[in-house]
Design a protein around this motif. Structure first.
Motif, PDB file in Angstrom:
ATOM      1  N   VAL A  72       0.881  -1.400   0.097  1.00  0.00           N
ATOM      2  CA  VAL A  72      -0.149  -0.124  -0.016  1.00  0.00           C
ATOM      3  C   VAL A  72       0.781   1.308   0.051  1.00  0.00           C
ATOM      4  CG1 VAL A  72      -1.543   1.352   1.390  1.00  0.00           C
ATOM      5  CG2 VAL A  72      -2.033  -1.085   0.975  1.00  0.00           C
ATOM      6  N   GLU A  73       1.928   1.229   0.622  1.00  0.00           N
ATOM      7  CA  GLU A  73       2.930   2.356   0.796  1.00  0.00           C
ATOM      8  C   GLU A  73       3.853   2.403  -0.398  1.00  0.00           C
ATOM      9  OE1 GLU A  73       4.398   1.902   4.542  1.00  0.00           O
ATOM     10  OE2 GLU A  73       2.448   2.009   5.520  1.00  0.00           O
ATOM     11  N   ASN A  74       3.583   1.353  -1.340  1.00  0.00           N
ATOM     12  CA  ASN A  74       4.623   1.453  -2.288  1.00  0.00           C
ATOM     13  C   ASN A  74       6.318   1.243  -2.037  1.00  0.00           C
ATOM     14  OD1 ASN A  74       4.316   1.437  -5.289  1.00  0.00           O
ATOM     15  ND2 ASN A  74       3.014   3.175  -4.924  1.00  0.00           N
ATOM     16  N   ARG A  75       6.297   0.185  -0.838  1.00  0.00           N
ATOM     17  CA  ARG A  75       7.695  -0.050  -0.432  1.00  0.00           C
ATOM     18  C   ARG A  75       8.016  -1.418  -0.937  1.00  0.00           C
ATOM     19  NH1 ARG A  75       7.918  -0.801   4.928  1.00  0.00           N
ATOM     20  NH2 ARG A  75       5.888  -0.841   5.266  1.00  0.00           N
ATOM     21  N   CYS A  76       9.226  -1.787  -1.280  1.00  0.00           N
ATOM     22  CA  CYS A  76       9.650  -3.123  -1.384  1.00  0.00           C
ATOM     23  C   CYS A  76      10.838  -3.156  -0.703  1.00  0.00           C
ATOM     24  CB  CYS A  76       9.788  -3.601  -3.051  1.00  0.00           C
ATOM     25  SG  CYS A  76      10.889  -2.508  -3.648  1.00  0.00           S
ATOM     26  N   GLU A  77      10.782  -3.884   0.510  1.00  0.00           N
ATOM     27  CA  GLU A  77      11.890  -4.264   1.418  1.00  0.00           C
ATOM     28  C   GLU A  77      11.747  -5.498   2.047  1.00  0.00           C
ATOM     29  OE1 GLU A  77      11.119  -1.133   4.673  1.00  0.00           O
ATOM     30  OE2 GLU A  77      10.978   0.356   3.188  1.00  0.00           O
ATOM     31  N   VAL A  78      12.909  -5.954   2.373  1.00  0.00           N
ATOM     32  CA  VAL A  78      13.290  -7.166   3.418  1.00  0.00           C
ATOM     33  C   VAL A  78      12.912  -7.180   4.788  1.00  0.00           C
ATOM     34  CG1 VAL A  78      14.782  -9.165   3.816  1.00  0.00           C
ATOM     35  CG2 VAL A  78      14.899  -7.728   1.678  1.00  0.00           C
ATOM     36  N   GLU A  79      11.710  -7.601   5.365  1.00  0.00           N
ATOM     37  CA  GLU A  79      11.415  -7.285   6.658  1.00  0.00           C
ATOM     38  C   GLU A  79      11.539  -8.601   7.326  1.00  0.00           C
ATOM     39  OE1 GLU A  79       8.716  -3.352   6.964  1.00  0.00           O
ATOM     40  OE2 GLU A  79       7.659  -5.150   6.138  1.00  0.00           O
ATOM     41  N   ASN A  80      11.545  -8.492   8.763  1.00  0.00           N
ATOM     42  CA  ASN A  80      11.717  -9.835   9.510  1.00  0.00           C
ATOM     43  C   ASN A  80      10.594  -9.740  10.782  1.00  0.00           C
ATOM     44  OD1 ASN A  80      12.580 -11.875  10.660  1.00  0.00           O
ATOM     45  ND2 ASN A  80      14.691 -10.969  11.542  1.00  0.00           N
ATOM     46  N   GLN A  81       9.497 -10.630  10.289  1.00  0.00           N
ATOM     47  CA  GLN A  81       8.466 -10.710  11.417  1.00  0.00           C
ATOM     48  C   GLN A  81       9.100 -11.697  12.435  1.00  0.00           C
ATOM     49  OE1 GLN A  81       6.691 -13.819  12.015  1.00  0.00           O
ATOM     50  NE2 GLN A  81       5.288 -13.023  13.603  1.00  0.00           N
TER      51      GLN A  81
END
Ligand code: SF4
Lengths: 373, 81
Positions: A240-249
């Motif tokens: 939705v925010e137009n981001r593409c990142e590697v995130e860690n849940q």
């Protein structure tokens, strides 16, 4: 159990679902998210996660089940090794039913081969200690999660100079497989739920290319239902925010650079195999591991002659399309009829982490037939 | 195949070979702890640690602080919605 029950509480799931629904209203089009790991596929079916997500989210069940991607030819090689008179062949239970071109390990065991199911590669080393007059071969398979355990087992065998022990190495790597999927034009994905336990070993840094080169978001996730909901929520926020990142849940277990001791053990024992033939996906360069020459005495491919033949998949089997997420299991002509978990034709029906078996087991036939109409 | 299960290390049985006993939901098992032992964490210091067990090996320590932080975020979502 520590940090298991907390991630199964229904209020949290409901709250996350509400947030997910809100975010979905801001999406411009329906999205496809791939969960790479078979463990996630299993949880998604077991907890009915797909069922409760808004319809605009489609989950694609990726190739992260090491049993499902094992090509028939390698199974035939394993069976050939087990046929040597003096061999005790040890394997994880998951591999027992995988169909080779003529039989599975379970079937050749019924005919008298000495095949034993073990829980840990260390158990197979123990069998070698107890049977010095036999050759014990362990069927090493799995992604990066399992590789440290086989590497450390070989190092232990080396330290104790156990010379009646070897491994038939079929380890495969997640990153080259992801690269192959991202390069496949059939597959239009919007994001990934990243494998939790593979990442516990390799860290989250190796996924950076997905965001940097392919501009897709990925969230590394745990395996409890709340973990998966939270990861999907995080992915949606990125979209939705137009981001593409590697995130860690899954930061209670996964660190950015992984587990250094585990990586060191892997690198000591294993080297990249130039090519590995994945069932359904075909040859993927640099996607497997082999035992380094320094440890050749523990390499079953050096100790035994194996046929080493490529065998085409069954004509009716659509596993390849299923693993790529291009087809759904019920679209395969033999799904649930000729191909069932009891007598699988393709390997996606063998393990509960395979999409076909998961659909079959959790009786998705009803939904499948509704969707088909 | 990549599944793991949390367990608590309750005893070190061979520090040199890095073997420990872990309690997994009341069941005791021998596991190898080579992946979680280093200079800062010698084998002897691992008793009481929560780890993720996979095919007979402790694959990582469970980071309590991170777990609590994740749970805090989740609580906040429960409270606002
Ligand atoms: S139903 Fe059986 S044959 Fe068809 S794709 Fe799935 S595993 Fe292969």
């Amino acid at each position: 159990m520590k940090y298991v029950d907390e991630f199964r509480e229904p209020e949290k799931a409901q709250a996350l679902l509400r947030e997910i629904s809100k975010l979905c209203q801001q999406l411009k089009k329906p999205i496809k998210i791939m969960e790479v790991c078979g463990g996630h596929t299993h949880s998604i079916f077991k907890y009915g996660i797909e069922e409760v997500l808004p319809d605009v989210i489609e989950l694609i069940h990726g190739p992260g089940c090491p049993v499902c991607v094992m090509p028939k030819g390698r199974l035939d090689d394993a069976i050939a090794i087990s046929q040597n008179a003096n061999v005790i062949f040890a394997t994880f239970g998951d591999a027992m039913r995988v169909p080779g071109s003529k039989a599975s390990l379970l079937q050749v065991r019924a005919k008298g081969a000495d095949i034993r199911m073990v829980y840990s590669p260390l158990d197979s080393l123990q069998i070698a200690r107890e049977n010095p007059d036999k050759e014990v071969v362990f069927f090493a398979l799995g992604f990066e999660t399992t590789v440290p355990s086989t590497a450390l087992t070989i190092l232990q065998a080396d330290a104790e100079k156990i010379n009646n022990f070897s491994m038939f190495c079929n380890h495969v790597l997640v990153i080259p497989a992801l690269q192959a999927l991202l390069d496949n034009p059939d597959l239009q994905l919007d994001g990934f739920v990243g494998p939790g336990h593979v990442s516990m070993v390799i860290g989250t840094d190796p996924y950076e290319f997905i965001s940097q080169q392919y501009h897709k978001p990925i969230v590394v996730s745990g395996f409890e239902p709340i973990d998966i909901f939270q990861s999907i929520w995080m992915l949606l926020q990125q979209l939705v925010e137009n981001r593409c990142e590697v995130e860690n849940q899954y930061n209670r277990l996964v660190e950015k650079t992984g587990n250094h001791q585990a990586i060191a053990a892997i690198n000591k024992v294993f080297a990249i195999r130039e090519n590995f033939d994945w069932r359904g996906l075909g040859d993927i360069p640099d996607s497997g591991l082999k035992i380094r020459p320094e440890y050749a005495q523990f390499d079953a491919e050096q100790k035994f002659t194996v046929p080493n033949l490529k065998v085409a998949d069954h004509k009716a089997c659509q596993c390849g399309e299923i693993l790529k997420g291009v087809l759904k299991p019920w679209q395969c002509k033999v799904f649930g009829t000729a191909c069932t978990p009891e007598s699988p034709i393709g390997s996606c029906m063998v393990s509960s982490e395979g999409a076909c078996a998961a659909y079959y087991k959790y009786s998705r036939l009803s939904k499948a037939s509704v969707l088909q109409k | 195949m990549c599944l793991g299960i949390p367990g608590k290390i309750i005893e070190i049985i061979n520090a040199q070979q890095k073997l420990a006993i872990v309690d997994i939901g009341g069941v005791k098992r021998q596991i190898n702890i080579a992946c979680i032992v280093n200079e800062q964490h010698p084998a002897e210091s691992c008793v009481g640690d929560w780890v993720l067990v996979h095919v007979g090996f402790a694959m990582n320590r469970i980071n309590e602080q991170e777990a609590l932080e994740t749970l805090k975020i989740l609580e906040e979502i429960v409270n606002i919605t």
